[in-house]
Design a protein around this motif. Structure first.
Motif: not given
Length: 329
Positions: A30-35, A85-90, A150-152, A253-254
């Motif tokens: 739930h936390v991760e899906s609320h951006h 975009v491809r190296k984390g969450f923007l 948030h870089p992955s 969310p992280e």
């Protein structure tokens, strides 16, 4: 006129309970899906100082940036996609949007989805070329963007350095703490989400009380009070003190999951408190609420969730949205 008054705006509140140790618990999902979150409020009863671990996480939630008058097609450039975009969450919010009206705008859908993580979405691809043409030539769009990343892989590439050609300001979440003294508080039983007669209050009664306390509203009003007749629900008890901590900014969310982890650890040692509460408010004008569900902000813009974490690791979760919004998951 009376007919319009009867058409009250729809509001939706979904409540559920589970246990943090339950392998089927959906609290992290739930936390991760609320951006898009702008404020987190934490209330700890019988506490005069926010736990150091919680404070430390709240002070390191990460920077966010305001990029002024950014052309939308810049975020479809291969370099931007590969770096962010491809190296984390923007996470991106746009403001001050203007779309000129012409004879073709009515033919366009309200929402256009572009999958930037698709490995085939690259220059030369028919879809990529079409989207770039539309945003760069056919309908150039310019926005003010609020961004955080948030870089992955741990790689720290600065959004500010990437957008050096634009006006880009860096911000950090702000932290404030308030101590509440001698306040009436509802009695809660973790297993009784709907409350129990003369023994505990319901989750909805608690949420109403929490909103009043967080807004510094008196909960000891009389029936003849001109401004408010709201009182703390029964049964209740009196808290000698409580600590209310509020973090405001662009909070991803992280970071919120890190706060939840710290609140779980709060009960590892004996405490007077039976529960702690965390409320997360989404931006009223956020484009989505949960997941990819479109968020309607035309009337109110309610967009929040609340955790009540109990000493035995049970929890209650409330999820609320307003008019024109999709149901929470």
């Amino acid at each position: 006129m009376l007919q319009n008054l009867e058409k009250c705006a729809r509001h939706l509140l979904v409540s559920e309970k589970s246990n943090l140790r339950n392998i089927k618990s959906r609290h992290r999902k739930h936390v991760e899906s609320h951006h898009f979150n702008y404020q987190v409020s934490i209330l700890i009863p019988e506490c005069g100082l926010m736990p150091p671990g919680v404070t430390a996480v709240c002070r390191t939630l990460g920077d966010y940036y305001l990029v002024k008058q950014l052309q939308l097609h810049e975020m479809l450039e291969p370099e931007f996609i590969n770096k962010f975009v491809r190296k984390g969450f923007l996470y991106v919010l746009s403001y001050n949007t203007r779309i000129d009206q012409d004879n073709c705008i009515a033919l366009l859908p309200t929402d256009v989805t572009v999958h930037l993580r698709d490995a085939t979405f690259v220059p030369g691809d028919k879809r990529y070329n079409r989207v770039m043409w539309a945003l760069k030539e056919k309908k150039p769009l310019t926005f003010d963007f609020l961004m955080t990343w948030h870089p992955s892989d741990g790689e720290e590439t600065s959004l500010k350095s990437y957008f050096m050609g634009y006006e880009c300001k860096r911000y950090q979440p702000t932290l404030s703490t308030r101590i509440l003294n001698n306040i009436d508080c509802p009695v809660l039983l973790s297993k009784e989400l709907k409350g129990k007669d003369n023994e505990s209050c319901s989750s909805q009664e608690f949420l109403e009380w929490l909103g009043a306390v967080s807004s510094d509203i008196d909960c000891n009003n009389q029936a003849d009070n001109f401004l408010s007749t709201y009182c703390c629900p029964w049964p209740s008890t009196v808290l000698d003190k409580a600590c209310l901590c509020t973090v405001s900014g662009f909070i991803i969310p992280e970071g919120i999951n890190l706060i939840v982890d710290q609140l779980r650890q709060y009960f590892e040692e004996p405490k007077l408190a039976q529960w702690v509460s965390m409320t997360v408010h989404g931006f009223a004008d956020s484009p989505v609420s949960w997941g990819e569900s479109e968020h309607g902000y035309h009337k109110g813009g309610e967009n929040l969730y609340n955790f009540v974490l109990f000493r035995n690791q049970d929890y209650w979760l409330h999820m609320a949205v307003g008019t024109h919004s999709g149901c929470p998951p």
